[in-house]
Scaffold this active site. Structure first.
Site, PDB file in Angstrom:
ATOM      1  CE  LYS A  35      -2.220   1.634   3.746  1.00 24.68           C
ATOM      2  NZ  LYS A  35      -2.087   3.101   3.739  1.00 24.68           N
ATOM      3  CG  ASP A  62      -4.616   4.448   2.426  1.00 23.06           C
ATOM      4  OD1 ASP A  62      -5.762   4.929   2.319  1.00 23.06           O
ATOM      5  OD2 ASP A  62      -4.051   4.270   3.524  1.00 23.06           O
ATOM      6  CE  LYS A  64      -6.821   6.491   5.270  1.00 23.09           C
ATOM      7  NZ  LYS A  64      -5.374   6.405   4.981  1.00 23.09           N
ATOM      8  CG  ASP A  67     -11.465  18.291  -3.145  1.00 23.54           C
ATOM      9  OD1 ASP A  67     -12.334  19.171  -3.345  1.00 23.54           O
ATOM     10  OD2 ASP A  67     -10.259  18.531  -3.067  1.00 23.54           O
ATOM     11  CB  THR A 122      -8.775   1.408  12.344  1.00 25.52           C
ATOM     12  OG1 THR A 122      -7.564   1.886  11.741  1.00 25.52           O
ATOM     13  CG2 THR A 122      -9.556   0.615  11.326  1.00 25.52           C
ATOM     14  NE  ARG A 212       1.996   2.221  13.138  1.00 24.61           N
ATOM     15  CZ  ARG A 212       1.177   3.075  13.748  1.00 24.61           C
ATOM     16  NH1 ARG A 212       1.686   4.007  14.540  1.00 24.61           N
ATOM     17  NH2 ARG A 212      -0.120   3.007  13.559  1.00 24.61           N
TER      18      ARG A 212
HETATM   19  O1  LIG Z   1      -9.107   3.539   9.026  1.00 23.40           O
HETATM   20  C1  LIG Z   1      -7.939   3.456   8.600  1.00 23.40           C
HETATM   21  C2  LIG Z   1      -7.601   3.709   7.287  1.00 23.40           C
HETATM   22  C3  LIG Z   1      -6.304   3.551   6.875  1.00 23.40           C
HETATM   23  N1  LIG Z   1      -5.339   3.177   7.736  1.00 23.40           N
HETATM   24  C4  LIG Z   1      -3.957   3.013   7.208  1.00 23.40           C
HETATM   25  O2  LIG Z   1      -3.534   1.649   7.389  1.00 23.40           O
HETATM   26  C5  LIG Z   1      -2.186   1.610   7.804  1.00 23.40           C
HETATM   27  C6  LIG Z   1      -2.140   0.920   9.145  1.00 23.40           C
HETATM   28  O3  LIG Z   1      -0.807   0.954   9.632  1.00 23.40           O
HETATM   29  P1  LIG Z   1      -0.405   0.294  11.026  1.00 23.40           P
HETATM   30  O4  LIG Z   1       1.044   0.665  11.150  1.00 23.40           O
HETATM   31  O5  LIG Z   1      -0.627  -1.199  10.865  1.00 23.40           O
HETATM   32  O6  LIG Z   1      -1.241   0.871  12.119  1.00 23.40           O
HETATM   33  C7  LIG Z   1      -1.655   3.052   7.820  1.00 23.40           C
HETATM   34  O7  LIG Z   1      -1.035   3.269   6.558  1.00 23.40           O
HETATM   35  C8  LIG Z   1      -2.931   3.900   7.902  1.00 23.40           C
HETATM   36  O8  LIG Z   1      -2.776   5.123   7.193  1.00 23.40           O
HETATM   37  C9  LIG Z   1      -5.655   2.923   9.048  1.00 23.40           C
HETATM   38  O9  LIG Z   1      -4.792   2.566   9.882  1.00 23.40           O
HETATM   39  N2  LIG Z   1      -6.962   3.050   9.439  1.00 23.40           N
END
Ligand SMILES: O=c1ccn([C@@H]2O[C@H](COP(=O)(O)O)[C@@H](O)[C@H]2O)c(=O)[nH]1
Length: 232
Positions: A35, A62, A64, A67, A122, A212
């Site tokens: 991503k 990603d 998002k 607009d 999230t 991460r």
């Molecule tokens: O609701 C959301 C939408 C996008 N993300 C993205 O996913 C990854 C999660 O990264 P971690 O390091 O596993 O937490 C990150 O790129 C966010 O921008 C999200 O976490 N929640």
């Protein structure tokens, strides 16, 4: 396992092309997708997407987008022209915005990326929603936005795996892309609505977005292999 079968998407959240490619070079495109998000894309523009595609990865862009309908649809069109596999927009941009994005993709003759709507991040929990004027449970807002996304003809949603069961019951045709995935024992970081990879798939997630826990691991390939083993 071919790229089409794996549910894993590794978030390449880095400020430079070199850092992103250093991780990509440690990963097997047969075991995961990758991503590209705002940080990497803004730093490297479209070049990183082409380079990752040349390496055999299908890319989830990603950004998002959020607009007015025309601007968002043009951004989605540009993403499609770049050859990304998945692109997303915020459902809170509204029905007309999401419909404009669907229409611009339908007018294309070439391959169309999956068009996915972001529901409630999230990283947010009930009190975060209350602070922006929504005094309801995250799942209620997610279900509201899902109904709009379905009406606009989107292919799926970004949501927490905690909402997957309810979403699959209400909207079985929508594909669920779930960040907030934390293998047992990993740091929660800034995420709030989390599940493990196995729990997420059991709940109905179609794709697991993992950043991460893989990108910051001492051995990212080993961390990916552990997730693959957990969900096998
Ligand atoms: O609701 C959301 C939408 C996008 N993300 C993205 O996913 C990854 C999660 O990264 P971690 O390091 O596993 O937490 C990150 O790129 C966010 O921008 C999200 O976490 N929640």
């Amino acid at each position: 396992m071919s790229a089409c079968q794996t549910p894993i998407i590794v978030a390449l959240d880095y400020p430079t092309r070199d850092a992103a490619l250093k991780l990509a070079d440690q990963l097997d495109p047969k075991l995961c997708r990758v991503k590209v998000g705002k940080e990497l894309f803004t730093s490297c523009a479209a070049e990183i997407v082409g380079t990752l595609r040349d390496k055999g990865f299908e890319v989830f862009l990603d950004l998002k987008f959020h607009d007015i309908p025309n601007t968002t649809a043009m951004a989605v069109k540009a993403a499609a022209e770049m050859g990304v596999w998945m692109v997303n927009v915020h459902c809170s941009g509204g029905l007309r915005m999401m419909s404009a994005c669907r229409e611009v993709l339908e007018q294309r003759s070439g391959p169309k990326p999956l068009l996915i709507g972001v529901t409630v991040l999230t990283s947010m929990e009930r009190e975060d929603l209350a602070a922006i004027g929504l005094d309801i449970e995250p799942q209620e807002q997610v279900l509201r936005l899902a109904a709009l996304a379905q009406k606009a003809g989107l292919d799926g949603l970004v949501c927490s795996a905690l909402e997957a069961q309810a979403l699959k019951a209400a909207h079985p045709s929508l594909q669920l892309v779930t960040p907030g995935i934390r293998p047992a024992g990993s740091a929660q970081d800034d995420q709030r609505r989390i599940l493990t990879p196995r729990q997420a798939l059991d709940a109905g997630s179609d794709y697991l977005v993992i950043g991460r826990p893989i990108s910051q691991a001492a051995d990212p390939a080993k961390a990916l292999a552990a997730v693959v083993a957990e969900i096998a």
